[in-house]
Write a protein that holds these residues in place. Sequence first.
Motif, PDB file in Angstrom:
ATOM      1  N   GLU A 112     -17.385   2.136   7.364  1.00  0.00           N
ATOM      2  CA  GLU A 112     -17.017   1.401   8.566  1.00  0.00           C
ATOM      3  C   GLU A 112     -15.768   2.018   9.210  1.00  0.00           C
ATOM      4  O   GLU A 112     -15.658   2.123  10.426  1.00  0.00           O
ATOM      5  N   SER A 113     -14.823   2.449   8.364  1.00  0.00           N
ATOM      6  CA  SER A 113     -13.626   3.133   8.831  1.00  0.00           C
ATOM      7  C   SER A 113     -13.020   3.900   7.666  1.00  0.00           C
ATOM      8  O   SER A 113     -13.261   3.590   6.500  1.00  0.00           O
ATOM      9  N   ASP A 114     -12.268   4.919   7.990  1.00  0.00           N
ATOM     10  CA  ASP A 114     -11.500   5.656   6.999  1.00  0.00           C
ATOM     11  C   ASP A 114     -10.262   6.181   7.700  1.00  0.00           C
ATOM     12  O   ASP A 114     -10.317   6.536   8.870  1.00  0.00           O
ATOM     13  N   TYR A 115      -9.132   6.171   6.987  1.00  0.00           N
ATOM     14  CA  TYR A 115      -7.889   6.519   7.644  1.00  0.00           C
ATOM     15  C   TYR A 115      -6.801   6.879   6.639  1.00  0.00           C
ATOM     16  O   TYR A 115      -6.815   6.442   5.496  1.00  0.00           O
ATOM     17  N   LEU A 116      -5.843   7.670   7.114  1.00  0.00           N
ATOM     18  CA  LEU A 116      -4.662   8.035   6.361  1.00  0.00           C
ATOM     19  C   LEU A 116      -3.731   6.837   6.328  1.00  0.00           C
ATOM     20  O   LEU A 116      -3.462   6.225   7.364  1.00  0.00           O
ATOM     21  N   ILE A 171     -16.658  -2.874   0.499  1.00  0.00           N
ATOM     22  CA  ILE A 171     -16.028  -2.110  -0.569  1.00  0.00           C
ATOM     23  C   ILE A 171     -14.863  -1.350   0.053  1.00  0.00           C
ATOM     24  O   ILE A 171     -14.992  -0.802   1.152  1.00  0.00           O
ATOM     25  N   VAL A 172     -13.738  -1.317  -0.656  1.00  0.00           N
ATOM     26  CA  VAL A 172     -12.587  -0.528  -0.223  1.00  0.00           C
ATOM     27  C   VAL A 172     -12.310   0.500  -1.307  1.00  0.00           C
ATOM     28  O   VAL A 172     -12.168   0.158  -2.479  1.00  0.00           O
ATOM     29  N   ILE A 173     -12.251   1.766  -0.911  1.00  0.00           N
ATOM     30  CA  ILE A 173     -11.925   2.847  -1.838  1.00  0.00           C
ATOM     31  C   ILE A 173     -10.575   3.408  -1.417  1.00  0.00           C
ATOM     32  O   ILE A 173     -10.401   3.818  -0.264  1.00  0.00           O
ATOM     33  N   ASP A 174      -9.617   3.405  -2.351  1.00  0.00           N
ATOM     34  CA  ASP A 174      -8.276   3.924  -2.083  1.00  0.00           C
ATOM     35  C   ASP A 174      -8.013   5.163  -2.912  1.00  0.00           C
ATOM     36  O   ASP A 174      -8.215   5.161  -4.131  1.00  0.00           O
ATOM     37  N   LEU A 175      -7.542   6.221  -2.250  1.00  0.00           N
ATOM     38  CA  LEU A 175      -7.021   7.417  -2.911  1.00  0.00           C
ATOM     39  C   LEU A 175      -5.510   7.268  -2.913  1.00  0.00           C
ATOM     40  O   LEU A 175      -4.900   7.072  -1.862  1.00  0.00           O
ATOM     41  N   TRP A 176      -4.899   7.311  -4.082  1.00  0.00           N
ATOM     42  CA  TRP A 176      -3.464   7.086  -4.186  1.00  0.00           C
ATOM     43  C   TRP A 176      -2.681   8.343  -3.827  1.00  0.00           C
ATOM     44  O   TRP A 176      -3.213   9.462  -3.831  1.00  0.00           O
ATOM     45  N   THR A 177      -1.394   8.163  -3.521  1.00  0.00           N
ATOM     46  CA  THR A 177      -0.558   9.277  -3.067  1.00  0.00           C
ATOM     47  C   THR A 177      -0.324  10.327  -4.149  1.00  0.00           C
ATOM     48  O   THR A 177       0.121  11.423  -3.837  1.00  0.00           O
ATOM     49  N   ASP A 189       0.810  -1.220   0.000  1.00  0.00           N
ATOM     50  CA  ASP A 189       0.000   0.000   0.000  1.00  0.00           C
ATOM     51  C   ASP A 189       0.844   1.271   0.000  1.00  0.00           C
ATOM     52  O   ASP A 189       0.378   2.328   0.405  1.00  0.00           O
ATOM     53  N   ASP A 190       2.094   1.184  -0.480  1.00  0.00           N
ATOM     54  CA  ASP A 190       2.956   2.370  -0.531  1.00  0.00           C
ATOM     55  C   ASP A 190       2.359   3.476  -1.394  1.00  0.00           C
ATOM     56  O   ASP A 190       2.659   4.647  -1.205  1.00  0.00           O
ATOM     57  N   HIS A 191       1.524   3.114  -2.358  1.00  0.00           N
ATOM     58  CA  HIS A 191       0.943   4.076  -3.290  1.00  0.00           C
ATOM     59  C   HIS A 191      -0.394   4.644  -2.780  1.00  0.00           C
ATOM     60  O   HIS A 191      -0.964   5.520  -3.404  1.00  0.00           O
TER      61      HIS A 191
END
Length: 84
Positions: A68-72, A22-28, A5-7
């Motif tokens: 359910e959760s959200d985090y940096l 569902i997992v939503i990822d915002l990339w760096t 998950d480095d990106h």
Amino acid sequence: MDTNDDHVQYTWNLLHPAGDRIVIDLWTDDESVRVDGGDGESYSGTNARKIVEEQLLPKYADRGYQVESDYLVNDPHDSGVDES
């Protein structure tokens, strides 16, 4: 889903009462979004966080999903430009 998950800058985990996730990822890079589950969307362009917050989260909330959760995860991308 890739375990590296480095990106990834920020992650939202959504859960449906039926148990679907569902997992939503915002990339760096601040420009890319990937959705694992749901409709499996991917977006690339400016205002990626806005797309998540104003389009994707409400869309899935309308379908019964809750955050359910959200985090940096990692710090945003450093463009190398000195802004001082």
